[in-house]
Design a protein around this motif. Structure first.
Motif, PDB file in Angstrom:
ATOM      1  N   ALA A  43       1.016  -1.283   0.075  1.00 20.16           N
ATOM      2  CA  ALA A  43      -0.072  -0.069  -0.054  1.00 20.16           C
ATOM      3  C   ALA A  43       0.770   1.302   0.046  1.00 20.16           C
ATOM      4  O   ALA A  43       0.672   2.334  -0.747  1.00 20.16           O
ATOM      5  CB  ALA A  43      -0.736  -0.030   1.275  1.00 20.16           C
ATOM      6  N   ASP A 127       1.506   7.850   2.353  1.00 25.63           N
ATOM      7  CA  ASP A 127       0.104   7.796   1.869  1.00 25.63           C
ATOM      8  C   ASP A 127       0.002   9.291   1.692  1.00 25.63           C
ATOM      9  O   ASP A 127       0.522  10.324   1.869  1.00 25.63           O
ATOM     10  CB  ASP A 127      -0.801   7.253   2.763  1.00 25.63           C
ATOM     11  CG  ASP A 127      -1.994   6.597   2.008  1.00 25.63           C
ATOM     12  OD1 ASP A 127      -2.199   6.790   0.695  1.00 25.63           O
ATOM     13  OD2 ASP A 127      -2.740   5.905   2.675  1.00 25.63           O
ATOM     14  N   CYS A 129      -3.997  11.868   0.092  1.00 24.99           N
ATOM     15  CA  CYS A 129      -5.209  11.922  -0.145  1.00 24.99           C
ATOM     16  C   CYS A 129      -5.831  13.243  -0.187  1.00 24.99           C
ATOM     17  O   CYS A 129      -5.055  14.173  -0.087  1.00 24.99           O
ATOM     18  CB  CYS A 129      -5.868  11.298   1.286  1.00 24.99           C
ATOM     19  SG  CYS A 129      -6.146  12.577   2.382  1.00 24.99           S
ATOM     20  N   HIS A 137      -9.470  10.173  -2.994  1.00 26.59           N
ATOM     21  CA  HIS A 137      -8.586   9.915  -3.781  1.00 26.59           C
ATOM     22  C   HIS A 137      -7.434   9.551  -3.024  1.00 26.59           C
ATOM     23  O   HIS A 137      -7.050  10.152  -2.027  1.00 26.59           O
ATOM     24  CB  HIS A 137      -8.257  11.028  -4.760  1.00 26.59           C
ATOM     25  CG  HIS A 137      -9.398  10.866  -5.940  1.00 26.59           C
ATOM     26  ND1 HIS A 137      -9.304  10.566  -7.221  1.00 26.59           N
ATOM     27  CD2 HIS A 137     -10.720  11.790  -5.728  1.00 26.59           C
ATOM     28  CE1 HIS A 137     -10.461  10.911  -7.633  1.00 26.59           C
ATOM     29  NE2 HIS A 137     -11.316  11.604  -7.149  1.00 26.59           N
ATOM     30  N   HIS A 139      -5.611   7.396  -0.170  1.00 24.52           N
ATOM     31  CA  HIS A 139      -5.872   6.724   1.100  1.00 24.52           C
ATOM     32  C   HIS A 139      -5.596   5.279   0.664  1.00 24.52           C
ATOM     33  O   HIS A 139      -6.322   4.358   0.812  1.00 24.52           O
ATOM     34  CB  HIS A 139      -7.364   6.920   1.234  1.00 24.52           C
ATOM     35  CG  HIS A 139      -7.773   7.868   2.216  1.00 24.52           C
ATOM     36  ND1 HIS A 139      -7.292   8.186   3.568  1.00 24.52           N
ATOM     37  CD2 HIS A 139      -8.490   9.224   1.748  1.00 24.52           C
ATOM     38  CE1 HIS A 139      -7.808   9.073   4.069  1.00 24.52           C
ATOM     39  NE2 HIS A 139      -8.496   9.988   2.891  1.00 24.52           N
ATOM     40  N   HIS A 140      -4.350   4.855   0.403  1.00 18.56           N
ATOM     41  CA  HIS A 140      -4.015   3.617   0.006  1.00 18.56           C
ATOM     42  C   HIS A 140      -3.990   2.813   1.368  1.00 18.56           C
ATOM     43  O   HIS A 140      -4.446   1.604   1.261  1.00 18.56           O
ATOM     44  CB  HIS A 140      -2.685   3.439  -0.647  1.00 18.56           C
ATOM     45  CG  HIS A 140      -2.791   4.432  -2.045  1.00 18.56           C
ATOM     46  ND1 HIS A 140      -3.309   3.850  -3.018  1.00 18.56           N
ATOM     47  CD2 HIS A 140      -2.447   5.563  -2.425  1.00 18.56           C
ATOM     48  CE1 HIS A 140      -3.144   4.644  -4.147  1.00 18.56           C
ATOM     49  NE2 HIS A 140      -2.629   5.769  -3.660  1.00 18.56           N
ATOM     50  N   THR A 142      -5.619   3.355   4.013  1.00 19.87           N
ATOM     51  CA  THR A 142      -6.774   3.320   4.451  1.00 19.87           C
ATOM     52  C   THR A 142      -7.520   2.412   4.005  1.00 19.87           C
ATOM     53  O   THR A 142      -8.204   1.702   4.465  1.00 19.87           O
ATOM     54  CB  THR A 142      -7.414   4.754   4.189  1.00 19.87           C
ATOM     55  OG1 THR A 142      -6.681   5.734   4.764  1.00 19.87           O
ATOM     56  CG2 THR A 142      -8.902   4.688   4.854  1.00 19.87           C
ATOM     57  N   ARG A 143      -7.319   1.920   2.636  1.00 15.58           N
ATOM     58  CA  ARG A 143      -8.090   0.961   1.763  1.00 15.58           C
ATOM     59  C   ARG A 143      -7.900  -0.306   2.519  1.00 15.58           C
ATOM     60  O   ARG A 143      -8.684  -1.080   2.644  1.00 15.58           O
ATOM     61  CB  ARG A 143      -7.658   1.109   0.435  1.00 15.58           C
ATOM     62  CG  ARG A 143      -8.249   2.070  -0.457  1.00 15.58           C
ATOM     63  CD  ARG A 143      -7.898   2.370  -1.757  1.00 15.58           C
ATOM     64  NE  ARG A 143      -7.910   3.619  -2.361  1.00 15.58           N
ATOM     65  CZ  ARG A 143      -8.789   4.107  -2.868  1.00 15.58           C
ATOM     66  NH1 ARG A 143     -10.008   3.088  -3.448  1.00 15.58           N
ATOM     67  NH2 ARG A 143      -8.956   5.268  -3.424  1.00 15.58           N
ATOM     68  N   ILE A 146      -9.760  -0.738   5.634  1.00 13.32           N
ATOM     69  CA  ILE A 146     -10.860  -0.962   5.353  1.00 13.32           C
ATOM     70  C   ILE A 146     -11.299  -2.361   5.215  1.00 13.32           C
ATOM     71  O   ILE A 146     -12.133  -3.098   5.705  1.00 13.32           O
ATOM     72  CB  ILE A 146     -11.570   0.053   4.387  1.00 13.32           C
ATOM     73  CG1 ILE A 146     -11.842   1.621   4.853  1.00 13.32           C
ATOM     74  CG2 ILE A 146     -12.924  -0.395   3.852  1.00 13.32           C
ATOM     75  CD1 ILE A 146     -12.045   2.310   3.971  1.00 13.32           C
ATOM     76  N   GLU A 147     -10.550  -2.938   4.414  1.00 15.70           N
ATOM     77  CA  GLU A 147     -10.597  -4.296   4.000  1.00 15.70           C
ATOM     78  C   GLU A 147     -10.572  -5.294   5.509  1.00 15.70           C
ATOM     79  O   GLU A 147     -11.229  -6.422   5.587  1.00 15.70           O
ATOM     80  CB  GLU A 147      -9.347  -4.927   3.118  1.00 15.70           C
ATOM     81  CG  GLU A 147      -9.329  -4.389   1.895  1.00 15.70           C
ATOM     82  CD  GLU A 147      -8.247  -4.929   1.007  1.00 15.70           C
ATOM     83  OE1 GLU A 147      -7.725  -5.905   1.338  1.00 15.70           O
ATOM     84  OE2 GLU A 147      -7.875  -4.205   0.056  1.00 15.70           O
ATOM     85  N   ARG A 158     -16.283   3.609   4.103  1.00 13.11           N
ATOM     86  CA  ARG A 158     -16.710   3.984   2.679  1.00 13.11           C
ATOM     87  C   ARG A 158     -17.670   5.230   2.350  1.00 13.11           C
ATOM     88  O   ARG A 158     -17.316   5.928   1.438  1.00 13.11           O
ATOM     89  CB  ARG A 158     -16.987   2.699   2.011  1.00 13.11           C
ATOM     90  CG  ARG A 158     -16.116   1.660   1.885  1.00 13.11           C
ATOM     91  CD  ARG A 158     -16.386   0.231   1.040  1.00 13.11           C
ATOM     92  NE  ARG A 158     -15.716  -0.776   0.865  1.00 13.11           N
ATOM     93  CZ  ARG A 158     -15.493  -1.726   1.879  1.00 13.11           C
ATOM     94  NH1 ARG A 158     -16.478  -2.039   2.650  1.00 13.11           N
ATOM     95  NH2 ARG A 158     -14.780  -2.879   1.882  1.00 13.11           N
ATOM     96  N   TRP A 163     -17.138   6.527  -1.395  1.00 12.65           N
ATOM     97  CA  TRP A 163     -16.881   5.354  -2.165  1.00 12.65           C
ATOM     98  C   TRP A 163     -17.967   4.395  -2.047  1.00 12.65           C
ATOM     99  O   TRP A 163     -18.725   3.906  -1.285  1.00 12.65           O
ATOM    100  CB  TRP A 163     -15.870   4.464  -1.683  1.00 12.65           C
ATOM    101  CG  TRP A 163     -14.351   4.962  -1.688  1.00 12.65           C
ATOM    102  CD1 TRP A 163     -14.113   6.438  -2.400  1.00 12.65           C
ATOM    103  CD2 TRP A 163     -13.171   4.660  -0.923  1.00 12.65           C
ATOM    104  NE1 TRP A 163     -12.963   6.707  -2.061  1.00 12.65           N
ATOM    105  CE2 TRP A 163     -12.273   5.987  -1.311  1.00 12.65           C
ATOM    106  CE3 TRP A 163     -12.715   3.855   0.043  1.00 12.65           C
ATOM    107  CZ2 TRP A 163     -11.119   5.790  -0.661  1.00 12.65           C
ATOM    108  CZ3 TRP A 163     -11.660   3.734   0.541  1.00 12.65           C
ATOM    109  CH2 TRP A 163     -10.801   4.983   0.076  1.00 12.65           C
TER     110      TRP A 163
END
Length: 163
Positions: A43, A127, A129, A137, A139-140, A142-143, A146-147, A158, A163
């Protein structure tokens, strides 16, 4: 009655001391990853690879572009054993490439404070944003977080990120 009052005051003082000690020793809020977590490394690399997208959007901000931020290691270059990844907002970069921002949340490192102006070393950035028309846009990291979150927390995040 006076001895009872004294005992009550001592009990309150002990409870307050225990509460402060617990707060001091508690781990920081947020998600904690191992230092060698391959998912986090990927990430971070994706964020670094796409950082030119952030700089281009910051330089030529359109109407609807807001909340530009960089996540970076606050302790980078300080000789401290721990890393502290934290967001800075109000980002600017001068003609010499010096990057400035304000800490967006309270840091663990007590030498800094939320809202404090800091200089950000480019190599410390992990990172980035910004929001374009209420859609996040970047937020690597953060993604990834979230997963790994509960379905309820992931849905809420999200929604907040558009998103």
């Amino acid at each position: 009655m006076l001895p009872c009052m004294k005992m009550l005051m001592i009990a309150i003082a002990v409870l307050a001391a225990l509460w402060l000690l617990r707060r001091y020793l508690s781990p920081p809020a947020g998600m904690v990853f191992d230092l060698d977590d391959a998912r986090v490394a990927a990430a971070k690399q994706q964020a670094r690879d796409t950082l030119p997208e952030f700089w281009a959007a910051l330089q030529d901000a359109r109407p609807g572009d807001t909340d530009f931020g960089l996540k970076f290691d606050l302790n980078h270059g300080l000789g401290l054993p721990d890393r502290e990844l934290i967001w800075a907002t109000g980002i600017s970069r001068d003609d010499q490439g010096q990057i400035q921002g304000q800490l967006a949340n309270p840091p663990v490192n007590r030498d800094f404070a939320s809202g404090q102006q800091v200089t950000i070393a480019p190599e410390a950035i992990v990172d980035w944003c910004f929001f374009r028309n209420d859609v996040a846009h970047g937020h690597h990291i953060t993604r990834l977080m979230i997963e790994l979150s509960s379905p309820r927390d992931a849905a809420q995040a999200r929604k907040q990120l558009g998103w």
